[in-house]
Design a protein around this motif. Sequence first.
Motif, PDB file in Angstrom:
ATOM      1  N   CYS A 172       0.846  -1.196   0.000  1.00 44.37           N
ATOM      2  CA  CYS A 172       0.000   0.000   0.000  1.00 44.37           C
ATOM      3  C   CYS A 172       0.882   1.246   0.000  1.00 44.37           C
ATOM      4  CB  CYS A 172      -0.851   0.001   1.261  1.00 44.37           C
ATOM      5  SG  CYS A 172      -2.573   0.225   0.949  1.00 44.37           S
ATOM      6  N   LEU A 173       0.597   2.183  -0.886  1.00 44.72           N
ATOM      7  CA  LEU A 173       1.280   3.471  -0.893  1.00 44.72           C
ATOM      8  C   LEU A 173       0.452   4.410  -0.024  1.00 44.72           C
ATOM      9  CD1 LEU A 173       3.489   5.365  -2.113  1.00 44.72           C
ATOM     10  CD2 LEU A 173       1.852   5.869  -3.930  1.00 44.72           C
ATOM     11  N   ASN A 174       1.022   4.842   1.097  1.00 45.36           N
ATOM     12  CA  ASN A 174       0.337   5.711   2.050  1.00 45.36           C
ATOM     13  C   ASN A 174       0.907   7.115   1.958  1.00 45.36           C
ATOM     14  OD1 ASN A 174      -1.154   3.488   3.307  1.00 45.36           O
ATOM     15  ND2 ASN A 174       0.851   2.858   4.045  1.00 45.36           N
ATOM     16  N   ILE A 175       0.038   8.086   1.708  1.00 50.16           N
ATOM     17  CA  ILE A 175       0.443   9.480   1.568  1.00 50.16           C
ATOM     18  C   ILE A 175      -0.305  10.285   2.621  1.00 50.16           C
ATOM     19  CG2 ILE A 175       0.595  11.448   0.003  1.00 50.16           C
ATOM     20  CD1 ILE A 175      -0.047   9.299  -2.262  1.00 50.16           C
ATOM     21  N   SER A 176       0.436  11.012   3.433  1.00 49.71           N
ATOM     22  CA  SER A 176      -0.226  11.880   4.416  1.00 49.71           C
ATOM     23  C   SER A 176       0.528  13.203   4.481  1.00 49.71           C
ATOM     24  CB  SER A 176      -0.287  11.224   5.795  1.00 49.71           C
ATOM     25  OG  SER A 176       1.009  11.011   6.295  1.00 49.71           O
ATOM     26  N   ALA A 177      -0.191  14.227   4.879  1.00 50.10           N
ATOM     27  CA  ALA A 177       0.417  15.553   5.020  1.00 50.10           C
ATOM     28  C   ALA A 177      -0.338  16.318   6.082  1.00 50.10           C
ATOM     29  CB  ALA A 177       0.385  16.313   3.703  1.00 50.10           C
ATOM     30  N   LYS A 178       0.387  17.145   6.793  1.00 50.91           N
ATOM     31  CA  LYS A 178      -0.268  18.059   7.735  1.00 50.91           C
ATOM     32  C   LYS A 178       0.535  19.336   7.836  1.00 50.91           C
ATOM     33  CE  LYS A 178       1.324  15.429  11.692  1.00 50.91           C
ATOM     34  NZ  LYS A 178       0.926  14.817  12.953  1.00 50.91           N
ATOM     35  N   LYS A 179      -0.211  20.405   8.044  1.00 55.65           N
ATOM     36  CA  LYS A 179       0.405  21.720   8.099  1.00 55.65           C
ATOM     37  C   LYS A 179      -0.336  22.559   9.123  1.00 55.65           C
ATOM     38  CE  LYS A 179       1.960  25.473   5.245  1.00 55.65           C
ATOM     39  NZ  LYS A 179       2.553  25.706   3.981  1.00 55.65           N
TER      40      LYS A 179
END
Length: 146
Positions: free
Chosen positions: A73-80
């Motif tokens: 699984c390719l997991n992409i997360s971001a937070k700002k």
Amino acid sequence: MSLVKFRKSPLENLLAPDFLDFNANSLLNDRVWLKKMNEPALNIKEKKDEFEIELAAPGFSKKDFEVTIDNGCLNISAKKEISKEEKEEDYTRKEFSYNAFERSLQLPENVADEKIKAKYDNGILKFSLAKKEESKKMKPKVIEIS
């Protein structure tokens, strides 16, 4: 093998003929719907030797992303997070914002995990997923019976 399974859009349920009791407030309170609204748009292209994925995530910087591969699984997360405080003699003004998302994509078996490349430019996170070389099919061996 497809890269992402097709899922019915929540809007399609609204267009069904048996859907008579539409309430906009209930839609806005639906967690699944709200999560989908916060997911960035995604384009997937399959080419001869690779898959290309483009994820629209404007307003982030490279350091805001975390990308992992786990169990195919390719997991992409971001937070700002942004906070700003202004103090004057007779007032204090404090503002903040928080933006985050997560996306997971099940990768097909023919993707070479070790050759995945990512680049973030002008609000678009681009992935290049090289395909594994197909193993050559061996001719069946004939066994003689004695």
